[in-house]
Write a protein that holds these residues in place. Structure first.
Motif, short mmCIF file in Angstrom:
data_model
loop_
_atom_site.label_atom_id
_atom_site.label_comp_id
_atom_site.label_asym_id
_atom_site.label_seq_id
_atom_site.Cartn_x
_atom_site.Cartn_y
_atom_site.Cartn_z
N ILE A 27 0.86 -1.19 0.00
CA ILE A 27 0.00 0.00 0.00
C ILE A 27 0.89 1.23 0.00
O ILE A 27 1.69 1.42 0.93
N PRO A 28 0.80 2.09 -1.00
CA PRO A 28 1.64 3.29 -1.02
C PRO A 28 1.20 4.27 0.06
O PRO A 28 0.02 4.40 0.36
N ASN A 116 -13.01 -7.10 1.54
CA ASN A 116 -11.66 -6.87 1.04
C ASN A 116 -11.43 -7.55 -0.31
O ASN A 116 -10.88 -6.95 -1.23
N ASP A 117 -11.87 -8.80 -0.42
CA ASP A 117 -11.63 -9.55 -1.65
C ASP A 117 -12.48 -9.06 -2.82
O ASP A 117 -12.01 -9.04 -3.96
N TYR A 123 -10.98 -2.21 -6.15
CA TYR A 123 -10.99 -0.75 -6.20
C TYR A 123 -9.58 -0.18 -6.14
O TYR A 123 -9.26 0.79 -6.85
N MET A 124 -8.72 -0.75 -5.30
CA MET A 124 -7.34 -0.27 -5.21
C MET A 124 -6.56 -0.54 -6.49
O MET A 124 -5.60 0.16 -6.79
N LEU A 130 -15.80 3.76 -7.62
CA LEU A 130 -16.19 3.92 -6.22
C LEU A 130 -17.62 3.45 -5.99
O LEU A 130 -17.91 2.78 -5.00
N ASP A 131 -18.53 3.78 -6.90
CA ASP A 131 -19.91 3.35 -6.76
C ASP A 131 -20.03 1.82 -6.82
O ASP A 131 -20.79 1.21 -6.06
#
Length: 251
Positions: A27-28, A116-117, A123-124, A130-131
């Protein structure tokens, strides 16, 4: 409000599944810069208002996260236990809050893992918007709340919201589901707390009756009943039974 809710859900899923996330991707660290300038076009004003609105309602984020998880039931039961034991400052409030939080993480881990999965990781990786992340990520949370919510409480909130009679769970808005879930959680917490009170209350009554029959009315019953209650709780392995029953009480 939708963007705040999905941000909260994604943030807590990221925290609750931190080892998984670290194993999958790095994760940056974000870079934050602040500046004040003059708006030259209406879009700049709209963005500024959105930021102000987001920062204003950001204070609701802890409440949103707490009221959509197992935390309310757990903390209510733990405080009932403390009152039933009669100890003034033991266990400390910070210890009970910490235990409640980690039990919440334990119970919610499968649900947050699904979020998360299915929503956070895509999304990341910029695979979904986002929707779409909100629509996908909110489903496991809603399924968890539906399993714990009593139908009577849900029907009351639907009636108070004056919305069309839903035919499926998908027809119930999330803003209607959350208060119904919270009411159901508090009801169950009070029911478990009442059951916890019964044995300790019996000890208080027995000690008071014995002291009164012996004519020792000047001796506070709490001085005798408190060690007995602590001894009873230790002998029956109370923390093991309480935590095990709490975790198993979630459907």
């Amino acid at each position: 409000m939708k963007s705040l809710l999905v941000a909260c859900l994604l943030a807590i899923c990221l925290f609750g599944t931190a080892p998984v996330v670290r194993a999958q991707t790095s994760i940056p660290i974000p870079k934050v810069t602040l500046g004040v300038g003059t708006a030259t076009k209406p879009q700049d004003v709209a963005v500024t208002l959105q930021i102000l609105f987001f920062m204003t309602i950001l204070t609701l984020a802890p409440a949103i996260l707490i009221m959509t998880t197992a935390f309310p039931r757990i903390i209510i039961v733990l405080y009932f236990l403390k009152q039933a034991l009669g100890t003034q400052s033991m266990p400390p409030a910070q210890l009970l809050l910490g235990l409640a939080l980690f039990l919440t993480f334990f119970i919610m881990a499968p649900t947050w893992g699904k979020v998360n999965d299915s929503a956070l990781q895509p999304y990341m990786k910029n695979e979904i918007s986002l929707d779409s992340a909100y629509a996908i990520g909110i489903k496991p949370i809603r399924d968890f709340m539906f399993r714990q919510t009593r139908e009577k409480d849900l029907a009351m909130m639907v009636h108070l919201a004056k919305i069309k009679q839903p035919n499926t769970p998908d027809d119930i808005p999330t803003y209607v589901l959350i208060p119904a879930f919270a009411i159901s959680e508090m009801r169950i917490g009070f029911e478990i707390g009442f059951l916890i009170f019964i044995p300790f209350m019996m000890i208080d009554m027995i000690v008071s009756s014995v002291l009164m029959s012996m004519g020792m009315m000047m001796l506070p019953p709490m001085m005798i009943s408190l060690p007995l209650k602590i001894l009873l709780f230790v002998l029956v392995d109370g923390w093991y039974l309480l935590v095990g029953s709490l975790v198993q009480s979630f459907k």
